[in-house]
Each structure stands twice: as C-alpha cells, then as structure tokens.
Design an enzyme around this catalytic site. Sequence first.
Site, PDB file in Angstrom:
ATOM      1  N   LYS A   1      31.837  35.665  48.641  1.00 14.83           N
ATOM      2  CA  LYS A   1      32.627  33.791  48.962  1.00 14.83           C
ATOM      3  C   LYS A   1      33.184  33.815  47.265  1.00 14.83           C
ATOM      4  CE  LYS A   1      28.599  33.571  52.386  1.00 14.83           C
ATOM      5  NZ  LYS A   1      27.126  32.240  51.616  1.00 14.83           N
TER       6      LYS A   1
ATOM      7  N   LEU B   1      34.635  46.530  37.060  1.00 14.59           N
ATOM      8  CA  LEU B   1      33.071  46.373  37.956  1.00 14.59           C
ATOM      9  C   LEU B   1      31.561  45.375  37.113  1.00 14.59           C
ATOM     10  CD1 LEU B   1      32.892  49.829  40.100  1.00 14.59           C
ATOM     11  CD2 LEU B   1      34.560  47.234  40.726  1.00 14.59           C
TER      12      LEU B   1
ATOM     13  N   HIS C   1      30.772  42.612  42.103  1.00 10.69           N
ATOM     14  CA  HIS C   1      30.917  43.904  42.198  1.00 10.69           C
ATOM     15  C   HIS C   1      29.475  44.777  42.895  1.00 10.69           C
ATOM     16  CE1 HIS C   1      34.207  43.689  39.942  1.00 10.69           C
ATOM     17  NE2 HIS C   1      35.415  43.452  40.795  1.00 10.69           N
TER      18      HIS C   1
ATOM     19  N   GLN D   1      49.649  40.917  44.428  1.00  6.09           N
ATOM     20  CA  GLN D   1      49.270  40.133  45.208  1.00  6.09           C
ATOM     21  C   GLN D   1      49.106  39.491  43.392  1.00  6.09           C
ATOM     22  OE1 GLN D   1      46.012  41.733  46.050  1.00  6.09           O
ATOM     23  NE2 GLN D   1      44.689  40.624  44.566  1.00  6.09           N
TER      24      GLN D   1
HETATM   25  P1  AMP Z   1      38.443  42.105  42.391  1.00  2.00           P
HETATM   26  O1  AMP Z   1      37.739  42.793  41.283  1.00  2.00           O
HETATM   27  O2  AMP Z   1      37.711  40.546  41.371  1.00  2.00           O
HETATM   28  O3  AMP Z   1      38.726  41.621  43.085  1.00  2.00           O
HETATM   29  O4  AMP Z   1      37.224  41.418  43.327  1.00  2.00           O
HETATM   30  C1  AMP Z   1      37.132  42.248  44.721  1.00  2.00           C
HETATM   31  C2  AMP Z   1      35.634  41.752  45.661  1.00  2.00           C
HETATM   32  O5  AMP Z   1      34.304  41.585  44.713  1.00  2.00           O
HETATM   33  C3  AMP Z   1      36.275  40.597  45.956  1.00  2.00           C
HETATM   34  O6  AMP Z   1      35.309  41.017  47.687  1.00  2.00           O
HETATM   35  C4  AMP Z   1      35.202  39.229  45.082  1.00  2.00           C
HETATM   36  O7  AMP Z   1      35.220  38.409  46.054  1.00  2.00           O
HETATM   37  C5  AMP Z   1      34.086  39.993  45.214  1.00  2.00           C
HETATM   38  N1  AMP Z   1      33.614  39.195  43.429  1.00  2.00           N
HETATM   39  C6  AMP Z   1      34.340  39.405  42.339  1.00  2.00           C
HETATM   40  N2  AMP Z   1      32.995  38.080  41.280  1.00  2.00           N
HETATM   41  C7  AMP Z   1      32.037  38.322  42.724  1.00  2.00           C
HETATM   42  C8  AMP Z   1      30.905  37.464  42.309  1.00  2.00           C
HETATM   43  N3  AMP Z   1      30.514  36.842  40.981  1.00  2.00           N
HETATM   44  N4  AMP Z   1      30.482  37.492  42.783  1.00  2.00           N
HETATM   45  C9  AMP Z   1      30.827  38.252  44.243  1.00  2.00           C
HETATM   46  N5  AMP Z   1      31.561  39.034  44.041  1.00  2.00           N
HETATM   47  C10 AMP Z   1      32.545  38.942  43.594  1.00  2.00           C
END
Ligand code: AMP
Length: 274
Positions: free
Chosen positions: A145, A30, A34, A58
């Site tokens: 996004k 995280l 996140h 995935q």
């Molecule tokens: P992940 O752990 O990469 O699967 O991401 C989990 C959630 O966090 C997903 O909805 C991502 O789009 C969001 N997320 C990841 N990086 C960012 C960021 N820099 N800014 C905003 N949301 C993010």
Amino acid sequence: MIIARTIDTFKEAKKILTGSIGFVPTMGALHKGHLSLIQQACQENDHVIVSIFVNPTQFLEGEDLESYPRREEADKKICELAGVDILFMPTVEQMYEKDELHIGAPAIRGYVLEGQKRPGHFDGMLQIVMKLLNLSGATRAYFGKKDAQQLALITQMVKNYFMDVEIIPCDIVRDESGLALSSRNAYLSEEEKQRALSLSRSLKRATKRIMSGELDSKTLKQEMAEVLKETDKIEYIAIVDRTFNELQKVEIGNTMILIAAWVGKPRLIDNIWI
Ligand code: AMP
C-alpha cells in the site's frame, strides 16, 4: 531456491511447481517491507516466486536508474531463508525488445499525483508488471500500500485486461521510528533520516485530528504542511478517496492521505488509509 536469469530458465523452473503460486515483484535491495509481502505470499500459496528487476522504463530522464541500490547477494539470502521457490532476476535484454508494444496508464488516474510529477512512470511500471504477471502465471500477486497509486493502477489493469490473477494489497511496514521502509532510504544521512520522520509524523497528526472530529481537507493539509516544513520540498499533500478523487471532507473508511516530499537526495512517499 532456483535462480533464473533468462525467460527460458524461468519457464523451465516453473514447470515443477504445482498448486497455487504467490508472486512478489520487486526492484531489489530487499528490506522488511518486501519481506512482509514475501512472507504473506508464502503463507497463502503452495509456491512463491520473487522477481528482482530494476525496470528502466519506469525511471524518468534524470532519475536514479544508475544509482538505484543493488544488493544481489543479500537479496538472494533473504529470499532463500524466506522459502522462495524461484528468484527471477532477468536482464533488460530479456524483458524488452527494441520495437515494443506499449500499454498506457489511464488518462486521469494515471496522471495525477505521482503520475503528474513523474509523467510516463506508470506506463513503464504497468508495462513491466503486465509482462511479469503473465510470465509468472501467479494465482496471487502481492503489492504494498506504500505505493498506493501503483497498487490502484495494477488492480485496474488486471480488471481492464481480464487478467486471471488476484492482486493482494499489503500493509506498509515502518521502522521503530515510524519511517516507511524504502530501498531509497539508503540514500539518507542520519540528519536527513530525522527530517524524513516528518512524513509519518504529519500523517499521524492528521489521523489524530480526524479522530477528534476535524474532517476538513484544507485545514488538515495546512497542519500537515507545518510538520512537513522539515523536509526540503513538499511535492504534494493529497486527501483523496480510494479511486483518487480529491475530497473536500474526509470520509472515514474511504480516504487516503498521500504525501511526496524531498529530503536530501531521495524523493520520499508515504500515505495512510483512513
Ligand atoms: P520496490 O522494490 O520498491 O519496487 O517495491 C516492491 C514491492 O514492495 C511494491 O509492491 C512496494 O509497494 C512494496 N513495498 C515497498 N516498501 C514497502 C513497505 N515499507 N511496506 C510494504 N510494502 C512495501
């Protein structure tokens, strides 16, 4: 904060929650991106559930499933301090059985850009998000996004399958230098990090040019490609509308500019909504 590692303990823990539930699914390691989703979920709901699950279906053959950063202890602290009620960290065996029923990404929107470069990625992503949304019973679920196509496909899945949850899009969080935060940034050396900045720089440049009246997609893409020469390989630069149709001309209020490029080990993505 309750930590649940099995479906049964998760269901049991959920029984004591009353009122609205905000849900933030993640793959862990995280960071502040996140955290911003978790904080928004905390503000808008009575209870918050976070899941951490590195979803094997995935990842494509040869991708970074094995080496994907895992930081369980730090993640637990972040969630605890943020006020998360339940942290769900299931095993693969808990989430999948051998002879699974599959749902698939839509034939067009699911197979352009990220879907074209990573065929099958969105099928696996939708499969796990469907499971997690159903399990969580969330009122609202929060997605960044940053993964614009993922967000669009999840929104479509919820609509097409009449799922009773509101999908909340959240803004991209960047570090001071402009780099979009990502768990995969951990793979970058200092030198690569500097070159990775060309992603956000190219988006900034395109925005500036659009604001000064340049709306032609081809011209904008060429100019962005110049800035992105610092990366090792550009996978795509796309200018599309909010439903992922290519645009010849930028439409203010209905455009996304999306990039994928390799810098060192990681493949990075970034985008801006115009
Ligand atoms: P992940 O752990 O990469 O699967 O991401 C989990 C959630 O966090 C997903 O909805 C991502 O789009 C969001 N997320 C990841 N990086 C960012 C960021 N820099 N800014 C905003 N949301 C993010």
